[in-house]
Write a protein that holds these residues in place. Structure first.
Motif, short mmCIF file in Angstrom:
data_model
loop_
_atom_site.label_atom_id
_atom_site.label_comp_id
_atom_site.label_asym_id
_atom_site.label_seq_id
_atom_site.Cartn_x
_atom_site.Cartn_y
_atom_site.Cartn_z
N ASP A 188 0.89 -1.22 0.12
CA ASP A 188 -0.01 0.16 0.07
C ASP A 188 0.81 1.23 -0.07
O ASP A 188 0.68 2.18 -0.76
CB ASP A 188 -1.13 -0.12 1.03
CG ASP A 188 -1.89 1.12 1.07
OD1 ASP A 188 -2.69 1.24 0.47
OD2 ASP A 188 -1.69 2.00 2.29
N ARG A 189 1.88 1.32 0.72
CA ARG A 189 2.81 2.42 0.92
C ARG A 189 3.50 2.69 -0.41
O ARG A 189 3.82 3.97 -0.76
CB ARG A 189 3.87 2.25 2.04
CG ARG A 189 3.27 2.20 3.29
CD ARG A 189 4.36 2.11 4.43
NE ARG A 189 3.65 1.54 5.77
CZ ARG A 189 4.76 1.24 6.79
NH1 ARG A 189 6.01 1.14 6.63
NH2 ARG A 189 4.05 1.06 8.07
N PRO B 104 -0.82 -2.52 -6.04
CA PRO B 104 -1.94 -3.27 -5.82
C PRO B 104 -1.73 -4.86 -5.59
O PRO B 104 -1.37 -5.40 -6.47
CB PRO B 104 -2.97 -3.05 -6.90
CG PRO B 104 -2.24 -2.80 -7.89
CD PRO B 104 -0.97 -2.10 -7.20
N THR C 64 -4.33 -6.95 -3.77
CA THR C 64 -5.58 -7.62 -3.39
C THR C 64 -5.93 -8.59 -4.08
O THR C 64 -5.32 -9.01 -5.32
CB THR C 64 -6.51 -6.65 -3.11
OG1 THR C 64 -6.91 -5.81 -4.32
CG2 THR C 64 -6.31 -5.61 -2.10
#
Length: 301
Positions: free
Chosen positions: A287-288, A292, A294
Motif C-alpha cells: 500500500d505504501r 495493488p 489484493t
C-alpha cells in the motif's frame, strides 16, 4: 527407527527481539532488485502449518527421511497412505495476502526473483513467475529408477483406484502434505509403481536427509549475487538449505531483511527482523508503495 534430523540452533541464540518498523523493507523494495527467500511461514495463512513456529508440526511429527523411504517398503506404504490423504486437503489450499503481495512486487519490477523452500506451489498460483522451488514441488512425482516425471493428479487417480474406500480421519496435515495417521489407519494401503518401468515413485521434493540438487543451489547462488538485497519471508532459517543464501548475501555486503514473527537463525546476519504477521505486513508495504496486491490483482496487472 531413524531419529528426527537433529537441529543445532534454538531461538534463544537470537540477538534481536525484532521490530515492527517496516520502513527498511519498504526502502529496499522501492529501489528494486530484491530477491525473496520464503519459508513455511508465508503459507500458514493459507491453512498450511509450519514446522517450527508456535504449534509447528515438528513438535508432534517426524518427517519421512530419504533413507527410510528408499530402504523400507513399509515406510513407503506409510508415507504414500499419509501423503495421499493429505494431498486431498493440500491441493485445495489457496494463495493468501502474502503470496499475492510477492506476486504484485514481481509484476511491478521490484523483485529480481523468488526462492521458496515451500513445496505447495502457492507463489505460482498467486501469479509469481520467477520462482525457484528449492525443495521441489508436491505437484510432481518422479521415478527413482528411470527418472520419469509425472503429474501428482495422475498418481492420485491411480491410488484412488487401488485403494477404494480409503478415507481415514487424520489428526492433522503437515507442511509437507503428509497427514498424521496411525499404523492401524494405514493398514494394507496399496502403493503403485512407475507406469514406465515399474520402479519406485517419490514426490519430486527434497526429503529430510536428501541433498538439494547442486545445479539448483548454484542457480540460487547466482540469484543472490545478482540481487541488490535479500528479503526473507516466513523462514526460521534453521536448516542450511536456506541459511547459506543469507550468509552469502551478508558476506557480499548485501542487506538482509527478515519478516518473521519468531527469532531466526539468520537474525545475526540481518539488518532488521520485522516481527509481524506476513500477510498484513506485506499488504502494508504494498500500500505504501502504491502496488495493488489484493485478490485478483495478479490477474489484472
Amino acid at each position: 527407527m531413524r531419529m528426527r534430523p537433529t537441529l543445532s540452533w534454538t531461538p534463544t541464540e537470537s540477538l534481536s527481539p525484532g521490530t515492527t518498523d517496516l520502513r527498511p523493507v519498504e526502502e529496499a523494495l522501492s529501489t528494486g532488485g530484491v530477491l525473496v527467500l520464503s519459508g513455511a511461514g508465508i503459507s500458514t495463512e493459507s491453512g498450511i502449518p509450519d514446522y517450527r513456529g508456535e504449534g509447528g508440526s515438528l513438535s508432534r511429527h517426524t518427517p519421512m527421511t530419504y533413507q527410510d523411504f528408499t530402504a523400507e517398503a513399509q515406510a513407503r506404504r506409510r508415507y504414500w497412505a499419509r501423503s495421499h490423504l493429505g494431498w486431498r486437503t493440500f491441493r485445495h489450499a489457496r494463495p493468501n495476502d502474502g503470496h499475492r503481495a510477492v506476486a504484485a512486487f514481481e509484476q511491478h519490477g521490484l523483485l529480481s526473483g523468488v526462492i521458496t523452500q515451500n513445496v505447495d506451489g502457492l507463489h505460482q498460483a498467486a501469479g509469481a513467475e520467477t520462482v525457484v522451488e528449492l525443495h521441489g514441488s508436491l505437484d510432481r512425482v518422479v521415478c527413482l529408477s528411470c527418472g520419469d516425471l509425472s503429474p501428482r493428479r495422475e498418481l492420485a487417480r491411480r491410488l484412488e483406484e487401488a485403494n477404494a474406500g480409503f478415507a481415514p480421519v487424520a489428526a492433522a496435515i503437515n507442511p509437507d502434505g503428509d497427514a498424521d495417521l496411525t499404523d492401524e489407519q494405514v493398514g494394507d494401503f496399496r502403493v503403485v509403481p512407475c507406469m514406465v518401468c515399474g520402479g519406485i515413485l517419490k514426490p519430486d521434493v527434497v526429503f529430510f536427509g536428501e541433498a538439494v540438487p547442486p545445479q539448483r543451489v548454484e542457480h540460487c547462488r547466482e540469484l543472490v549475487r545478482a540481487a541488490s538485497s535479500l528479503l526473507v519471508l516466513g523462514s526460521s532459517l534453521t536448516v542450511m538449505s536456506g541459511l547459506r543464501f543469507v550468509r552469502q548475501a551478508a558476506e557480499g555486503g548485501k542487506p538482509v531483511l527478515i519478516i518473521n514473527r519468531d527469532p531466526t537463525r539468520g537474525d545475526r546476519h540481518a539488518r532488521t527482523r520485522v516481527a509481524l504477521s506476513l500477510g498484513p505486513a506485506l499488504l502494508a508495504v504494498a500500500d505504501r508503495l502504491g502496488v495493488p496486491a489484493t485478490e485478483g490483482a495478479a490477474e489484472s496487472a
